[in-house]
Design a protein around this motif. Structure first.
Motif, PDB file in Angstrom:
ATOM      1  N   PHE A  96      26.016  39.307  39.404  1.00 39.88           N
ATOM      2  CA  PHE A  96      27.460  39.216  39.654  1.00 39.88           C
ATOM      3  C   PHE A  96      27.987  37.993  38.913  1.00 39.88           C
ATOM      4  O   PHE A  96      27.455  36.895  39.049  1.00 39.88           O
ATOM      5  N   LEU A  97      29.046  38.180  38.115  1.00 37.36           N
ATOM      6  CA  LEU A  97      29.614  37.093  37.313  1.00 37.36           C
ATOM      7  C   LEU A  97      31.102  36.950  37.590  1.00 37.36           C
ATOM      8  O   LEU A  97      31.881  37.883  37.372  1.00 37.36           O
ATOM      9  N   GLY A  98      31.512  35.780  38.071  1.00 42.93           N
ATOM     10  CA  GLY A  98      32.924  35.464  38.227  1.00 42.93           C
ATOM     11  C   GLY A  98      33.400  34.651  37.033  1.00 42.93           C
ATOM     12  O   GLY A  98      32.705  33.742  36.588  1.00 42.93           O
ATOM     13  N   ILE A  99      34.578  34.985  36.503  1.00 41.30           N
ATOM     14  CA  ILE A  99      35.106  34.322  35.314  1.00 41.30           C
ATOM     15  C   ILE A  99      36.428  33.640  35.637  1.00 41.30           C
ATOM     16  O   ILE A  99      37.350  34.276  36.168  1.00 41.30           O
ATOM     17  N   CYS A 100      36.542  32.355  35.287  1.00 42.59           N
ATOM     18  CA  CYS A 100      37.741  31.545  35.464  1.00 42.59           C
ATOM     19  C   CYS A 100      38.150  31.539  36.939  1.00 42.59           C
ATOM     20  O   CYS A 100      37.406  31.048  37.778  1.00 42.59           O
ATOM     21  N   LEU A 101      39.297  32.074  37.295  1.00 44.69           N
ATOM     22  CA  LEU A 101      39.659  32.151  38.713  1.00 44.69           C
ATOM     23  C   LEU A 101      38.608  32.932  39.491  1.00 44.69           C
ATOM     24  O   LEU A 101      38.333  32.627  40.652  1.00 44.69           O
ATOM     25  N   GLY A 102      38.000  33.923  38.849  1.00 44.38           N
ATOM     26  CA  GLY A 102      36.932  34.685  39.495  1.00 44.38           C
ATOM     27  C   GLY A 102      35.763  33.809  39.893  1.00 44.38           C
ATOM     28  O   GLY A 102      35.095  34.065  40.903  1.00 44.38           O
TER      29      GLY A 102
END
Length: 204
Positions: free
Chosen positions: A74-80
């Protein structure tokens, strides 16, 4: 298949375009069934933390995200990435996904330009599957006014901007977060995304 969560928080098409360029099957989706079937999941995001959490709540995906992030990459990007933490103080206190211990608050550096915007050099803190093939002179693209505050064990890479700014965080298992935009960070960002998918193939 890589599921890219579409919950109305922006930059999803640039992420999809990067995955398309790399030749990996992916799908923009807001359906629980797609997240459950996916080999890995990406949570993009731009905007304000409370608004994004509200959009995720309205989507009905918060429970599924918490469940699936424990069993697949699972990868969150920036705000994610920021949403991975327990809470944020952007426009007041707001609970997050609680996948990584820590919180998010404004970059409080009066002598620096905020938002932190532009290219900055990665410094590595722990080894990570996302760093395979990268050198000690890699630059990535940031656009943010808030940063994460977390334990050193969860801080895998950082940049210097009036002190350490977390750039890559992880739970040490399946969950990763990138404060910068890999999809806008040239060859370095594409390599990070490629490494994420290759890690997915290794653990599948």
């Amino acid at each position: 298949m890589i599921a890219v969560i579409d919950y109305g928080a922006g930059n999803i098409f640039s992420v999809k375009n990067a995955l398309d360029y790399l030749g990996y099957e992916n799908k923009l989706t807001n359906r629980k069934e797609d997240l459950e079937r996916a080999d890995s999941i990406i949570l993009p995001g731009v905007g304000a933390f409370p608004w994004a959490m509200n959009m995720l709540s309205l989507s009905g995906l918060i429970g599924t995200i918490r469940e699936q992030s424990q069993v697949k990459p699972f990868l969150g990007i920036c705000l994610g990435m920021q949403l991975l933490f327990e809470e944020s103080y952007e426009f007041g206190e707001c609970g997050g996904l609680g996948l990584i211990p820590g919180y998010v608050d404004r970059i409080n550096e009066p002598d620096l330009v905020i938002p932190h915007m532009g290219w900055n050099r990665l410094a590595y803190n722990h080894s990570c599957p996302l760093f395979k093939g990268l050198t000690d002179d890699e630059y990535v693209y940031f656009v943010h006014s808030y940063k994460a505050f977390c334990d050193d064990k969860n801080l895998y890479a950082y940049c210097e901007y009036g002190g350490r700014v977390p750039a890559i965080v992880s739970d040490g298992k399946y969950i990763f977060g990138a404060q910068f935009h890999p999809e806008k960070s040239g060859k370095t960002g594409l390599k990070l995304l490629d490494n994420f998918v290759r890690f997915t193939e290794e653990v599948r």
